[in-house]
Scaffold this motif. Structure first.
Motif, PDB file in Angstrom:
ATOM      1  N   LYS A 207       0.809  -1.212   0.000  1.00  0.00           N
ATOM      2  CA  LYS A 207       0.000   0.000   0.000  1.00  0.00           C
ATOM      3  C   LYS A 207       0.845   1.267   0.000  1.00  0.00           C
ATOM      4  O   LYS A 207       0.494   2.264  -0.642  1.00  0.00           O
ATOM      5  CB  LYS A 207      -0.937  -0.020   1.208  1.00  0.00           C
ATOM      6  CG  LYS A 207      -1.949   1.117   1.202  1.00  0.00           C
ATOM      7  CD  LYS A 207      -2.900   0.991   2.389  1.00  0.00           C
ATOM      8  CE  LYS A 207      -3.906   2.145   2.384  1.00  0.00           C
ATOM      9  NZ  LYS A 207      -4.842   2.046   3.537  1.00  0.00           N
ATOM     10  N   GLN A 208       1.974   1.234   0.719  1.00  0.00           N
ATOM     11  CA  GLN A 208       2.809   2.433   0.836  1.00  0.00           C
ATOM     12  C   GLN A 208       3.369   2.891  -0.504  1.00  0.00           C
ATOM     13  O   GLN A 208       3.706   4.065  -0.682  1.00  0.00           O
ATOM     14  CB  GLN A 208       3.966   2.164   1.807  1.00  0.00           C
ATOM     15  CG  GLN A 208       4.920   1.080   1.305  1.00  0.00           C
ATOM     16  CD  GLN A 208       6.150   0.938   2.158  1.00  0.00           C
ATOM     17  OE1 GLN A 208       6.718   1.938   2.613  1.00  0.00           O
ATOM     18  NE2 GLN A 208       6.561  -0.308   2.397  1.00  0.00           N
ATOM     19  N   HIS A 209       3.473   1.950  -1.456  1.00  0.00           N
ATOM     20  CA  HIS A 209       4.064   2.283  -2.759  1.00  0.00           C
ATOM     21  C   HIS A 209       3.037   2.729  -3.801  1.00  0.00           C
ATOM     22  O   HIS A 209       3.411   3.365  -4.792  1.00  0.00           O
ATOM     23  CB  HIS A 209       4.810   1.064  -3.315  1.00  0.00           C
ATOM     24  CG  HIS A 209       5.850   0.509  -2.405  1.00  0.00           C
ATOM     25  ND1 HIS A 209       6.962   1.228  -2.012  1.00  0.00           N
ATOM     26  CD2 HIS A 209       5.959  -0.708  -1.810  1.00  0.00           C
ATOM     27  CE1 HIS A 209       7.706   0.475  -1.216  1.00  0.00           C
ATOM     28  NE2 HIS A 209       7.117  -0.702  -1.079  1.00  0.00           N
ATOM     29  N   ILE A 210       1.779   2.372  -3.558  1.00  0.00           N
ATOM     30  CA  ILE A 210       0.769   2.559  -4.611  1.00  0.00           C
ATOM     31  C   ILE A 210       0.612   4.014  -5.031  1.00  0.00           C
ATOM     32  O   ILE A 210       0.669   4.337  -6.232  1.00  0.00           O
ATOM     33  CB  ILE A 210      -0.594   1.987  -4.161  1.00  0.00           C
ATOM     34  CG1 ILE A 210      -0.469   0.482  -3.876  1.00  0.00           C
ATOM     35  CG2 ILE A 210      -1.643   2.262  -5.228  1.00  0.00           C
ATOM     36  CD1 ILE A 210       0.020  -0.323  -5.064  1.00  0.00           C
ATOM     37  N   ARG A 211       0.420   4.905  -4.078  1.00  0.00           N
ATOM     38  CA  ARG A 211       0.155   6.299  -4.436  1.00  0.00           C
ATOM     39  C   ARG A 211       1.320   6.942  -5.194  1.00  0.00           C
ATOM     40  O   ARG A 211       1.111   7.515  -6.270  1.00  0.00           O
ATOM     41  CB  ARG A 211      -0.194   7.106  -3.176  1.00  0.00           C
ATOM     42  CG  ARG A 211      -0.567   8.548  -3.505  1.00  0.00           C
ATOM     43  CD  ARG A 211      -1.057   9.276  -2.272  1.00  0.00           C
ATOM     44  NE  ARG A 211      -1.408  10.657  -2.599  1.00  0.00           N
ATOM     45  CZ  ARG A 211      -1.903  11.514  -1.726  1.00  0.00           C
ATOM     46  NH1 ARG A 211      -2.155  11.125  -0.473  1.00  0.00           N
ATOM     47  NH2 ARG A 211      -2.171  12.757  -2.082  1.00  0.00           N
TER      48      ARG A 211
END
Length: 480
Positions: A207-211
């Motif tokens: 999740k931390q990489h998605i944005r």
């Protein structure tokens, strides 16, 4: 992790860049004459189409991954986890990209006719994913990157002259180009065990990489639009012959752009590291040097290529490509524009977490490029596509400078404009005079003109004691 010398990194990356320039300089004149505008146009069209699916597979990781790895490079456990997370995402996206690719190739009649070429070109998709270049750049492994890339470029050079002999050999040309550009990816993948822990982790935080990845992906989409859409639109609205002409102009531009942006490639991981460590002074100092380097190098290169556009085309591509001369002249200033926007966007906005502003600038550039292509390509062909690209690059740079107004006021270049233009004027006079010399050999005319122009320019900078060149001269020449 031991910090690498920026000087060594620059030398290694400069050698890598030089090899990337030398390879097309040796092969393109040969290939252009063997395959002609149509053959080179076919390959360029295939490469451009595949680039869209490669973009989907990579999902913004090539730029985001450098920053992500550089920020945790001192913690091997965290670095390993980060690399695994990004690689898993890439592999998943690669499978989706290939499914979309096969549907497209067999659905579009004009693509289906050239399906063998497109299938060969699509090898670049998987090679980009397993190459994990973003890790090696983030860890500043430039000595390794340079060595392995040089090996495959030599292999590709041998294969080019051994297998490409007639106009129908364009598929061999496409395959050999992939070997030269991405052959090292296999070695990069198997060398991973030396850099990270390969044992799977119990918990991954995707999740931390998605944005940030989607932000970089959107940047890539917009950038690809105005760097590859011109080729696709030219092929669809005109013909692959026009694509071949345009490719000759773009090849020349890319050779110089790779040199101009070579320093920025080296500085990105270090700039990201300085910013993460809140080392503001070092951050500003590197940015200042990067701007100065681009201005000193790109301006004379643009002038030289614009004056000798015809001779450059004759040397690199042959008489069949003379119609590309206007496109060369129009597109050459983008060397300077790309060099500057590469710093303002990739070297300043990205490390400071303002990649969304880069995205906005690129979107504006893509819109301008698309509109101008629609208007100009039907009337002017390759020259129209070049004009669209020039306008797009100008818009991107202007928008980024507006966003960076306050920061740029703090990051001033060390360029002394009196020194720069005082050196350029006499050099340009000699360059224009050399253009009219009665020298029959194109190569000899380009060589003499280049030597005289850059010699007078360099001497002018030394006489006026331009800071960057004088410091290099003082350190490596006078102190010997």
């Amino acid at each position: 992790m031991k910090t690498k010398s920026i000087k060594l990194n620059f030398i290694m990356n400069f050698l890598l860049t030089a090899s990337s320039i030398l390879f097309p300089l040796i092969t393109f004149p040969y290939v252009s004459r063997v395959l002609g505008p149509i053959g080179t146009g076919n390959v360029t069209m295939g490469t451009s189409v595949v680039s869209y699916f490669t973009m989907v597979a990579m999902l913004g990781v090539p730029t985001y991954g450098v920053r992500a790895c550089a920020s945790v490079r001192d913690d091997k456990l965290e670095l390993s986890k980060t690399v695994q997370e990004l690689l898993i995402i890439n592999i998943g996206m690669m499978l989706i990209a290939y499914i979309a690719f096969f549907i497209t190739i067999f659905s579009v009649p004009s693509f289906r006719i050239m399906k063998t070429l497109y299938l060969v070109s699509s090898i670049a998709i998987v090679m980009n994913v397993i190459g994990i270049n973003w890790l090696y750049q983030g860890l500043e492994q430039y000595s390794y990157i340079t060595f392995i890339s040089l090996v495959f470029k030599v292999v590709a050079l041998v294969l080019m002259f051994a297998l490409v002999h007639k106009a129908d050999d364009y598929i061999w040309y496409a395959l050999i180009t992939i070997i030269g550009g991405f052959g090292s990816s296999i070695f990069n993948f198997f060398r991973l065990r030396k850099l990270i822990i390969l044992k799977p982790f119990q918990h991954y935080d995707f999740k931390q990489h998605i944005r940030p990845m989607f932000t970089f992906f959107a940047m890539t989409v917009a950038t690809t639009v105005y760097t590859n859409l011109d080729v696709v639109m030219l092929g669809l609205m005109k013909s692959n012959y026009d694509v071949g002409l345009y490719n000759a102009a773009v090849k020349i531009k890319l050779i110089m752009v790779s040199l101009v942006t070579s320093l920025g490639t080296v500085l990105l991981p270090r700039i990201s590291y300085y910013y993460e460590q809140n080392q503001v002074r070092e951050f500003h100092n590197l940015i200042s040097k990067a701007f100065s380097f681009v201005l000193l190098f790109a301006i004379p290169c643009c002038l030289y290529l614009m004056v000798f556009a015809k001779d450059t085309i004759l040397l690199l591509s042959g008489k069949e490509f003379l119609e590309a001369v206007p496109a060369v002249i129009i597109i050459t200033p983008t060397i300077l524009l790309i060099g500057l926007s590469n710093i303002s966007g990739i070297q300043v906005l990205v490390p400071t977490g303002k990649e969304s502003l880069v995205l906005r600038s690129v979107v504006w550039g893509a819109i301008v490029d698309f509109i101008l292509n629609l208007i100009m390509i039907p009337k002017f062909g390759s020259a129209g596509a070049a004009l669209g690209t020039l306008a797009a690059e100008f818009v991107v740079l202007i928008v980024q400078c507006i966003y960076l107004k306050e920061l740029l006021s703090q990051i001033k270049t060390t360029i002394e404009w009196k020194c720069l233009f005082g050196s350029l004027v006499p050099a340009l006079i000699v360059l224009i005079g050399t253009y009219f010399f009665p020298i029959e050999s194109v190569f000899l005319r380009l060589l003499i003109a280049g030597c005289l122009f850059f010699l007078i320019y360099g001497l002018g900078l030394l006489v006026t004691r331009e800071e960057i060149l004088w410091s290099i001269f003082n350190r490596y020449i006078l102190k010997r």
